[in-house]
Scaffold this motif. Structure first.
Motif, mmCIF file in Angstrom:
data_model
loop_
_atom_site.group_PDB
_atom_site.id
_atom_site.type_symbol
_atom_site.label_atom_id
_atom_site.label_comp_id
_atom_site.label_asym_id
_atom_site.label_seq_id
_atom_site.Cartn_x
_atom_site.Cartn_y
_atom_site.Cartn_z
ATOM 1 N N ALA A 106 0.840 -1.088 0.111
ATOM 2 C CA ALA A 106 0.004 -0.070 -0.060
ATOM 3 C C ALA A 106 0.891 1.344 -0.032
ATOM 4 O O ALA A 106 0.560 2.405 -0.558
ATOM 5 C CB ALA A 106 -0.819 -0.054 1.219
ATOM 6 N N VAL A 107 1.936 1.206 0.528
ATOM 7 C CA VAL A 107 2.799 2.516 0.857
ATOM 8 C C VAL A 107 3.559 2.456 -0.439
ATOM 9 O O VAL A 107 3.595 3.789 -1.021
ATOM 10 C CB VAL A 107 3.736 2.186 1.973
ATOM 11 C CG1 VAL A 107 5.013 3.277 1.818
ATOM 12 C CG2 VAL A 107 3.207 2.297 3.198
ATOM 13 N N ARG A 108 3.921 1.498 -1.378
ATOM 14 C CA ARG A 108 4.564 1.700 -2.670
ATOM 15 C C ARG A 108 3.511 2.179 -3.670
ATOM 16 O O ARG A 108 3.941 2.979 -4.423
ATOM 17 C CB ARG A 108 5.306 0.308 -3.021
ATOM 18 C CG ARG A 108 6.245 -0.315 -2.232
ATOM 19 C CD ARG A 108 7.040 -1.325 -2.757
ATOM 20 N NE ARG A 108 8.124 -1.815 -2.130
ATOM 21 C CZ ARG A 108 7.837 -3.066 -1.037
ATOM 22 N NH1 ARG A 108 7.054 -3.757 -1.034
ATOM 23 N NH2 ARG A 108 9.190 -3.218 -0.311
ATOM 24 N N GLN A 109 2.281 1.910 -3.403
ATOM 25 C CA GLN A 109 1.489 2.304 -4.579
ATOM 26 C C GLN A 109 1.171 3.809 -4.246
ATOM 27 O O GLN A 109 1.002 4.650 -5.257
ATOM 28 C CB GLN A 109 0.031 1.583 -4.202
ATOM 29 C CG GLN A 109 -0.076 0.206 -4.544
ATOM 30 C CD GLN A 109 -1.427 -0.447 -4.276
ATOM 31 O OE1 GLN A 109 -2.252 0.028 -3.720
ATOM 32 N NE2 GLN A 109 -1.506 -1.875 -4.606
ATOM 33 N N VAL A 110 1.063 4.412 -2.950
ATOM 34 C CA VAL A 110 1.094 5.734 -2.996
ATOM 35 C C VAL A 110 2.340 6.522 -3.203
ATOM 36 O O VAL A 110 2.318 7.609 -3.900
ATOM 37 C CB VAL A 110 0.682 5.939 -1.489
ATOM 38 C CG1 VAL A 110 0.698 7.607 -0.994
ATOM 39 C CG2 VAL A 110 -0.585 5.485 -0.917
ATOM 40 N N CYS A 111 3.375 6.053 -2.998
ATOM 41 C CA CYS A 111 4.475 6.559 -3.424
ATOM 42 C C CYS A 111 4.750 6.718 -4.953
ATOM 43 O O CYS A 111 5.130 7.603 -5.726
ATOM 44 C CB CYS A 111 5.679 5.675 -3.053
ATOM 45 S SG CYS A 111 6.062 5.956 -1.126
ATOM 46 N N GLN A 129 1.962 7.043 -7.036
ATOM 47 C CA GLN A 129 0.883 7.789 -7.144
ATOM 48 C C GLN A 129 1.521 9.251 -7.216
ATOM 49 O O GLN A 129 1.208 10.371 -7.831
ATOM 50 C CB GLN A 129 -0.066 7.780 -6.406
ATOM 51 C CG GLN A 129 -1.068 6.482 -6.574
ATOM 52 C CD GLN A 129 -2.061 6.368 -5.695
ATOM 53 O OE1 GLN A 129 -2.461 6.945 -4.858
ATOM 54 N NE2 GLN A 129 -2.785 5.206 -5.901
ATOM 55 N N GLN A 130 2.572 9.573 -6.226
ATOM 56 C CA GLN A 130 2.873 10.953 -5.533
ATOM 57 C C GLN A 130 4.366 10.948 -6.292
ATOM 58 O O GLN A 130 5.020 12.184 -6.058
ATOM 59 C CB GLN A 130 3.057 10.969 -4.146
ATOM 60 C CG GLN A 130 1.619 10.976 -3.630
ATOM 61 C CD GLN A 130 1.733 11.244 -1.960
ATOM 62 O OE1 GLN A 130 2.846 11.164 -1.414
ATOM 63 N NE2 GLN A 130 0.715 11.114 -1.272
ATOM 64 N N ASN A 131 4.965 9.874 -7.032
ATOM 65 C CA ASN A 131 6.225 10.351 -7.902
ATOM 66 C C ASN A 131 7.185 10.307 -6.661
ATOM 67 O O ASN A 131 8.121 10.969 -6.939
ATOM 68 C CB ASN A 131 6.267 11.217 -8.686
ATOM 69 C CG ASN A 131 5.424 11.215 -9.837
ATOM 70 O OD1 ASN A 131 5.169 10.070 -10.450
ATOM 71 N ND2 ASN A 131 4.959 12.136 -10.184
#
Length: 209
Positions: free
Chosen positions: A181-186, A188-190
């Protein structure tokens, strides 16, 4: 200031947690200093804001906050923990209800899920009660055999769960959840990296069955 500029300013402020906390903290500090007839800083440090990305992070944060009085030694059980949501939930659960002032616990995620937190009330109460017993000074480090089933569903080991109950705030800074989940948000936020990813992998990522 024109209407357009004013509305733009308020939109920015309504999405600025730092601005909100500054206003909130200032009013509380002024009241407290007036009561104590003193001046100066009231808060020890800056607030912390963490994004809870999944139900593992949500459960860990909820329990961490609910168990604050037990960790501090000012309460022995969750029902004796004044000014906590767990105390409110326990008192209303006795009459088969849930507190109207809190989001209800509505069970696991499903289709047409009502608004509320994704846990069963009895499972969460059992989890916090069990966790509080393990945090008792006379039982530090002890792991009971009667582990709440919610930990199995969340895929968190009991030892890791108890560690989170003591160190949640200090171990995580901004993003909290499984490593995926953290990698997905990272992405998305580049962002290429975020503080605490290793701890998310260790403590909040599903453990093998």
């Amino acid at each position: 200031m024109g209407v357009q500029n004013c509305s733009t300013l308020w939109r920015e402020r309504l999405t600025d947690i730092s601005w909100f906390m500054r206003c909130l903290n200032e009013s509380i500090a002024r009241q407290a200093n007036a009561e104590d007839n003193c001046t100066g800083r009231f808060w020890e440090g800056r607030f912390k804001s963490q994004a809870l990305l999944d139900e593992r992070a949500l459960a860990a944060c909820l329990a961490y906050v609910d168990l604050n009085p037990i960790r501090a030694g000012i309460a022995k059980t969750p029902e004796e923990s004044d000014y906590t949501s767990i105390q409110q939930r326990i008192h209303t659960a006795i009459s088969g209800q849930q507190p109207k002032s809190l989001l209800p616990l509505v069970g696991g995620e499903r289709q047409d899920m009502p608004k509320g937190l994704p846990f069963q009330l009895d499972h969460y109460l059992e989890l916090v009660d069990w966790s509080g017993r393990q945090l008792h000074p006379k039982k530090r480090g002890a792991i009971s055999e009667n582990i709440p089933p919610i930990l199995n569903r969340l895929g968190i080991s009991p030892k890791h769960w108890l560690y989170l109950n003591r160190n949640f705030e200090s171990r995580f800074k901004r993003l909290v959840g499984s490593a995926e989940a953290v990698r997905q948000v990272c992405a998305q936020q580049n962002k290429r990296w975020v503080h605490g990813l290793r701890d998310c992998q260790r403590f909040l990522s599903p453990t093998p069955c």
